[in-house]
Enzyme design. Structure first.
Site, PDB file in Angstrom:
ATOM      1  N   GLU A 109     -12.515   4.838   5.644  1.00 20.85           N
ATOM      2  CA  GLU A 109     -12.531   3.904   6.886  1.00 20.85           C
ATOM      3  C   GLU A 109     -13.769   4.227   8.066  1.00 20.85           C
ATOM      4  O   GLU A 109     -14.133   3.540   8.759  1.00 20.85           O
ATOM      5  CB  GLU A 109     -11.125   4.115   7.741  1.00 20.85           C
ATOM      6  CG  GLU A 109      -9.916   3.347   6.991  1.00 20.85           C
ATOM      7  CD  GLU A 109      -8.697   3.907   7.263  1.00 20.85           C
ATOM      8  OE1 GLU A 109      -8.005   3.001   7.375  1.00 20.85           O
ATOM      9  OE2 GLU A 109      -8.612   5.270   7.633  1.00 20.85           O
ATOM     10  N   GLN A 147       0.881  -1.417  -0.112  1.00 16.45           N
ATOM     11  CA  GLN A 147      -0.151   0.013  -0.090  1.00 16.45           C
ATOM     12  C   GLN A 147       0.932   1.364   0.048  1.00 16.45           C
ATOM     13  O   GLN A 147       0.304   2.265  -0.132  1.00 16.45           O
ATOM     14  CB  GLN A 147      -0.848   0.178   1.154  1.00 16.45           C
ATOM     15  CG  GLN A 147      -1.864  -1.131   1.353  1.00 16.45           C
ATOM     16  CD  GLN A 147      -2.785  -1.272   2.625  1.00 16.45           C
ATOM     17  OE1 GLN A 147      -2.860  -2.455   3.089  1.00 16.45           O
ATOM     18  NE2 GLN A 147      -3.175  -0.074   3.004  1.00 16.45           N
ATOM     19  N   ARG A 167      -8.542  -1.061   8.426  1.00 21.98           N
ATOM     20  CA  ARG A 167      -9.445  -0.259   8.202  1.00 21.98           C
ATOM     21  C   ARG A 167      -9.920   0.770   9.459  1.00 21.98           C
ATOM     22  O   ARG A 167     -11.000   0.966   9.649  1.00 21.98           O
ATOM     23  CB  ARG A 167     -10.859  -0.884   7.719  1.00 21.98           C
ATOM     24  CG  ARG A 167     -11.497  -0.008   6.640  1.00 21.98           C
ATOM     25  CD  ARG A 167     -12.639  -0.843   5.736  1.00 21.98           C
ATOM     26  NE  ARG A 167     -13.174   0.179   4.758  1.00 21.98           N
ATOM     27  CZ  ARG A 167     -13.613  -0.304   3.723  1.00 21.98           C
ATOM     28  NH1 ARG A 167     -13.575  -1.617   3.317  1.00 21.98           N
ATOM     29  NH2 ARG A 167     -14.043   0.460   2.707  1.00 21.98           N
ATOM     30  N   CYS A 168      -8.974   1.191   9.603  1.00 21.84           N
ATOM     31  CA  CYS A 168      -8.754   1.824  11.253  1.00 21.84           C
ATOM     32  C   CYS A 168      -8.571   3.153  11.372  1.00 21.84           C
ATOM     33  O   CYS A 168      -8.801   3.612  12.604  1.00 21.84           O
ATOM     34  CB  CYS A 168      -8.057   0.775  12.064  1.00 21.84           C
ATOM     35  SG  CYS A 168      -6.166   1.246  11.345  1.00 21.84           S
TER      36      CYS A 168
HETATM   37  N1  MCN Z   1     -14.127   9.478  -2.259  1.00 19.90           N
HETATM   38  C1  MCN Z   1     -14.787  10.328  -2.892  1.00 19.90           C
HETATM   39  N2  MCN Z   1     -15.326  11.516  -2.246  1.00 19.90           N
HETATM   40  C2  MCN Z   1     -14.795  11.486  -0.870  1.00 19.90           C
HETATM   41  C3  MCN Z   1     -13.838  10.673  -0.514  1.00 19.90           C
HETATM   42  C4  MCN Z   1     -13.457   9.585  -1.080  1.00 19.90           C
HETATM   43  O1  MCN Z   1     -15.339   9.957  -4.040  1.00 19.90           O
HETATM   44  N3  MCN Z   1     -15.110  12.938  -0.368  1.00 19.90           N
HETATM   45  C5  MCN Z   1     -13.363   8.068  -3.041  1.00 19.90           C
HETATM   46  C6  MCN Z   1     -11.878   8.318  -3.336  1.00 19.90           C
HETATM   47  O2  MCN Z   1     -11.755   9.110  -4.410  1.00 19.90           O
HETATM   48  C7  MCN Z   1     -11.385   6.925  -3.395  1.00 19.90           C
HETATM   49  C8  MCN Z   1     -12.704   6.268  -2.244  1.00 19.90           C
HETATM   50  O3  MCN Z   1     -13.410   6.974  -2.207  1.00 19.90           O
HETATM   51  O4  MCN Z   1     -11.912   6.380  -4.709  1.00 19.90           O
HETATM   52  C9  MCN Z   1     -11.575   6.141  -0.838  1.00 19.90           C
HETATM   53  O5  MCN Z   1     -10.994   7.428  -0.744  1.00 19.90           O
HETATM   54  P1  MCN Z   1     -10.192   7.678   0.710  1.00 19.90           P
HETATM   55  O6  MCN Z   1     -11.640   7.828   1.794  1.00 19.90           O
HETATM   56  O7  MCN Z   1      -9.730   8.796   0.444  1.00 19.90           O
HETATM   57  O8  MCN Z   1      -9.384   6.388   1.410  1.00 19.90           O
HETATM   58  P2  MCN Z   1      -8.207   5.992   0.486  1.00 19.90           P
HETATM   59  O9  MCN Z   1      -8.364   6.007  -1.023  1.00 19.90           O
HETATM   60  O10 MCN Z   1      -6.966   6.369   1.049  1.00 19.90           O
HETATM   61  O11 MCN Z   1      -8.288   4.353   0.867  1.00 19.90           O
HETATM   62  C10 MCN Z   1      -7.461   3.908   1.942  1.00 19.90           C
HETATM   63  C11 MCN Z   1      -8.739   3.116   2.714  1.00 19.90           C
HETATM   64  C12 MCN Z   1      -8.128   2.093   3.863  1.00 19.90           C
HETATM   65  S1  MCN Z   1      -7.104   3.072   4.809  1.00 19.90           S
HETATM   66  C13 MCN Z   1      -8.282   0.900   4.072  1.00 19.90           C
HETATM   67  S2  MCN Z   1      -8.057   0.109   5.378  1.00 19.90           S
HETATM   68  C14 MCN Z   1      -9.528   0.234   2.933  1.00 19.90           C
HETATM   69  C15 MCN Z   1     -10.271   1.223   2.234  1.00 19.90           C
HETATM   70  O12 MCN Z   1      -9.591   2.404   1.886  1.00 19.90           O
HETATM   71  N4  MCN Z   1      -8.811  -0.758   2.216  1.00 19.90           N
HETATM   72  C16 MCN Z   1      -9.555  -1.043   1.152  1.00 19.90           C
HETATM   73  N5  MCN Z   1     -11.328   0.814   1.359  1.00 19.90           N
HETATM   74  C17 MCN Z   1     -10.747  -0.345   0.671  1.00 19.90           C
HETATM   75  N6  MCN Z   1     -11.581  -0.904  -0.148  1.00 19.90           N
HETATM   76  C18 MCN Z   1     -11.242  -1.833  -1.022  1.00 19.90           C
HETATM   77  N7  MCN Z   1     -11.969  -2.153  -2.155  1.00 19.90           N
HETATM   78  N8  MCN Z   1      -9.947  -2.485  -0.804  1.00 19.90           N
HETATM   79  C19 MCN Z   1      -9.216  -2.139   0.585  1.00 19.90           C
HETATM   80  O13 MCN Z   1      -8.044  -2.641   0.512  1.00 19.90           O
HETATM   81 CU1  CUN Z   2      -5.406   1.308   9.531  1.00 23.31          CU
HETATM   82  S1  CUN Z   2      -6.086  -0.071   7.825  1.00 23.31           S
HETATM   83 MO1  CUN Z   2      -5.867   1.481   6.266  1.00 23.31          MO
HETATM   84  O1  CUN Z   2      -5.160   2.560   7.171  1.00 23.31           O
HETATM   85  O2  CUN Z   2      -4.724   0.902   5.429  1.00 23.31           O
END
Ligand code: MCN
Ligand code: CUN
Length: 803
Positions: A757, A236, A383-384
């Site tokens: 998360e 990641q 996911r924390c």
């Molecule tokens: N998004 C959006 N509008 C927002 C916020 C987010 O459309 N205001 C969309 C983003 O563009 C992105 C998705 O939602 O496509 C998730 O965005 P974000 O909240 O920024 O999180 P990350 O992309 O950084 O994802 C990390 C997060 C984590 S830490 C874990 S743990 C987890 C999770 O994502 N692992 C996943 N969701 C997951 N989903 C899948 N399918 N697989 C994982 O391993």
């Molecule tokens: Cu804490 S699980 Mo996600 O932050 O990769």
């Protein structure tokens, strides 16, 4: 009207922010065309299989490789002694500790890595691993963290027994890792002393594992002729891994290439650097041929980053009408045998200090003691948002306990304590500045949607009916998350600030390629980053290609975890696009022979104010930017890169409600209804958000109702296969109802907050609160997760409900 329709059509063509554009990446996934690490096959590749310890704690007296080496197809057997000449038998962890790559003289958890057998195919490697004979002398194991710091406790980490600290301040016992404190203890104690009511509860977050569908693995390929090392791996955080590998191996960072590829789920499991990766890399450097190592399911659940194992005590003090005066929390954190728990240098307990939640709590104090046990290392992932699950579980459980003590409705007590809209930005007593929020409207919207009053009436009627066979519970969680690590002045890993990046190149015909420091594992980044650029630049998302994960191509960034992609790289994306747009505006002004100030932007073009016929579309400008027809002194091209250091975290929030029916004779629970309202500020892709909520809620359901990794007294793992470890299927998973409000983030260029998360963090306490609420009228204030039928039945039985 005609104009409106034309504008709408142009807008629609872009498929920018706010539209539920179908995921661009899915076309390959649903055709089976994804490329995961195990799909990579390089010529001459060897396969590695790990020999693992059967004991949780033992000395290694000898390792006999001879039988394994005699096995046809086995090429080599590597042990710690083989890694010593290259100084790679130990490695630094992302938590400030060191971890044995292959066990050096002793093993500290069951299934610890002891040797790697290299063979010409995977089956032979496994056969060879079974033939390695290790002579162990078993030692007593510490399994219960409550006994880690006993006076006569056996020392788990002899390698650091004399060290007075391991990265995070003074240690008081050889099995102690750190003590972390936040808040003002004296002020909190004083508030407790003078409070009208106080409540106290033991709050356990059991050890769980995210269990992604794809296990961890890598293919390491060292080219002896060029000195270049390429590692295809499940990660990641490819850039951080590259830096760690450079520190470890002495190979110049410019000669190391880490490639993320497609990833079948990470959920935090794929942030750390695991011993298997490092041994495969050493093996490739030594043999000069590529080496593949892929975990089995049992290795994945048994040895890689688990989550939680937080044994806490929560306390609230309040006045008689339920206004909270103070919060106290102490916890013992079981980090296993090595502190490989990913944490920013200054935040050893992660972001736990968000535990004041959505409430204005004037005084708070927390203390966490982290200890070693003879269990697999890890602690944070699943996911924390880095210990936010534990924090939210604490406050959302405790506020229910307080409501019960005072006889105040659980929605009402929340309302009374919420930070009010006019108080934002609001600095909590533990020091975070909540940027924005609108908690009252969110909760009210949910209560109205589900007819909360009606549900409570139904519950009261059921409780009054002596013939009722079910108990009905209503759970609430009104949580605040903290995501977007993070401001580099607060957050770094191994000294590297947690900024992130985006580089955008616009081609002459208007196609765009964007490269980022983050790494999708299923979140849909190829789609959503393209949508940000589409809106910012007025070019269609369909022509915008997003690339992540290849460190030779993408700019540096800390990766995807802690829901940081949108808060950090999403911002970098908008900033990079805006740099390009600024240049495009200069070109447009030059072409239209007007001043820049005379131009206005409209969807996909610059128009001359008051003379709308005069316009240049972004597509036209893309071509011109590659000609001589640009302002004097300007360079050709439309490229930009942005490295974004966020000024603050983002604070998404939500209001969740769960209705659960409990069978009083069997303890079986059925989630009748789950209503989830999330506010993540500006929504980039509503469909992707919905998918994230569904996934996160399903994982919350799994944790609340079934997941736990148990051990026996000798440290034997009792549940590392999918026969034992609960993964809900579509049969068990309830129906999710979703809703939203939009409170834009004031400091983010597009107003977005992270979301991924939230459903996990907010979902777990909501389920727990629902189950416990079913017993609230019988004086039950708390039950530990997981709420399996057996455990819930035990509660029914203790109360005589099953008779
Ligand atoms: N998004 C959006 N509008 C927002 C916020 C987010 O459309 N205001 C969309 C983003 O563009 C992105 C998705 O939602 O496509 C998730 O965005 P974000 O909240 O920024 O999180 P990350 O992309 O950084 O994802 C990390 C997060 C984590 S830490 C874990 S743990 C987890 C999770 O994502 N692992 C996943 N969701 C997951 N989903 C899948 N399918 N697989 C994982 O391993
Ligand atoms: Cu804490 S699980 Mo996600 O932050 O990769």
């Amino acid at each position: 009207m005609g104009d409106m329709a034309e504008l709408q059509e142009r807008e629609q063509k872009l498929q920018g922010m706010g539209t539920s554009l179908l995921r661009k990446e899915d076309a390959k996934f649903i055709r089976g065309q994804g490329s995961y690490v195990d799909d990579i096959k390089l010529p001459g590749m060897l396969f590695g299989a790990l020999v693992r310890s059967p004991y949780a704690h033992a000395r290694i007296k000898g390792i006999d490789k001879s039988k394994a080496l005699a096995c046809p197809g086995v090429v080599a057997v590597l042990t710690a002694d083989d890694l010593k000449p290259v100084n790679l038998h130990w490695m630094p962890t992302l938590g400030g500790d060191v971890q044995a790559v292959l066990a050096d003289k002793k093993v500290c958890f069951q299934m610890q890595e002891v040797a790697m057998v290299l063979a010409t195919d995977r089956y032979t490697a496994a056969d060879g691993a079974a033939l390695v004979e290790v002579d162990y002398e078993e030692l007593p194991a510490i399994v219960d963290p409550k006994h880690s710091m006993d006076k006569d406790a056996v020392v788990i980490r002899e390698d650091i027994a004399d060290k007075t600290e391991v990265g995070h301040g003074p240690r008081t016992h050889p099995n102690h890792i750190f003590t972390w404190e936040a808040g003002d203890k004296a002020a909190a104690d004083a508030a407790f002393a003078g409070a009208a009511v106080t409540v106290r509860e033991e709050i356990l977050n059991p050890r769980v594992h995210p269990c992604p569908l794809e296990t961890c693995g890598c293919v390491a390929s060292f080219n002896k002729a060029t000195g270049h090392l390429t590692v295809y791996m499940t990660t990641q955080a490819p850039h951080l891994v590259r830096t760690v590998l450079a520190m470890l191996s002495g190979v110049a960072e410019s000669k190391i290439r880490v490639v993320g590829g497609d990833i079948g789920g990470g959920f935090g499991n794929k942030v750390p650097v695991y011993p298997g990766y490092v041994v495969a890399i050493v093996a490739s450097i030594v043999t000069g041929v590529p080496v593949k190592w892929i975990e089995s399911r049992m290795e994945n659940i048994g040895t890689t980053g688990f989550a939680r194992d937080y044994h806490g005590v929560g306390e609230l003090a309040a006045d008689a009408d339920g206004r909270i005066k103070a919060l106290r929390f102490t916890a013992l954190a079981d980090h296993g045998a090595f502190n490989s728990h990913v944490s920013a240098t200054k935040l050893p307990a992660g972001l736990f200090s968000i535990c004041t939640g959505s409430y204005a709590i004037p005084n708070a104090y927390c203390r966490v003691d982290a200890v070693y046990t003879n269990k697999a290392p890890g602690g944070v992932a699943y996911r924390c948002s880095l210990r936010v699950t534990e924090a939210v579980y604490l406050i959302e459980r405790m506020i229910d306990v307080l409501a019960l003590k005072l006889g105040i409705d659980k929605a009402e007590i929340r309302r009374r304590n919420f930070v009010k809209a006019e108080q934002f930005p609001y600095t909590t007593s533990l020091g975070w500045t909540l940027d924005s929020g609108a908690y009252h409207p969110a909760l009210d919207k949910v209560l109205k949607a589900v007819d909360y009053e009606g549900l409570r009436r139904e519950q009261a009627a059921l409780r009054a009916d002596p013939k009722a066979t079910t108990l009905m519970g209503i759970g609430l969680a009104t949580f605040t998350e903290i995501v977007g690590a993070g401001p580099t002045k607060v957050c770094d890993i191994l000294g590297i600030g947690l900024f992130d990046s985006c580089e955008i190149r616009v081609h002459p015909t208007g196609g765009v390629i964007a490269r980022l420091g983050t790494m999708t594992q299923g979140q849909g980044h190829a789609t959503t980053y393209a949508q940000i650029i589409a809106t910012e630049l007025g070019l269609p998302a369909s022509d915008i290609v997003v690339e992540e994960g290849d460190t030779d191509k993408a700019p540096y960034g800390a990766g995807t975890w802690g829901s940081r992609s949108t808060p950090v790289s999403g911002a970098a994306t908008a900033q990079a696009a805006r740099k390009i747009k600024d240049k495009a505006r200069q070109i447009a002004a030059h072409l239209l022979e007007v001043a820049e100030a005379d131009l206005e932007w409209e969807i996909d073009r610059f128009k001359v104010k008051g003379n709308p016929e005069q316009a240049k579309t972004m597509k036209e400008i893309c071509m011109v930017a590659h000609t001589s027809n640009i302002p004097a002194g300007m360079e050709q091209g439309l490229n930009a890169v942005s490295y974004y250091d966020p000024p603050n975290m983002t604070f998404p929030f939500g209001a969740y409600l769960c209705v659960v029916d409990v069978d009083r004779y069997t303890g079986e629970t059925k989630v009748r209804r789950f209503y989830a309202l999330d506010d993540c500020g500006t929504r980039i892709n509503p469909m992707v958000i919905e998918g994230q909520i569904h996934g996160g809620l399903t994982e919350a359901f799994a944790v609340a109702f079934g997941q736990q990794i148990p051990f026996d007294d000798n440290g034997n793992h009792l549940g590392n296969s999918l026969m034992d470890y609960y993964l809900p299927t579509s049969m068990e998973t309830p129906h999710w109802e979703t809703d939203h409000t939009v409170t834009p983030c004031p400091h983010h260029p597009i107003g977005a907050k992270g979301v991924a998360e939230s459903p996990h963090v907010g979902g777990i306490p909501c389920f727990s609160n629902a189950v416990i609420d079913a017993f609230a009228h019988l004086g039950v204030t708390h039950m530990d997760m997981p709420h399996t039928a057996f455990r819930v039945w035990q509660q029914c039985h203790a109360l005589g409900l099953d008779r």
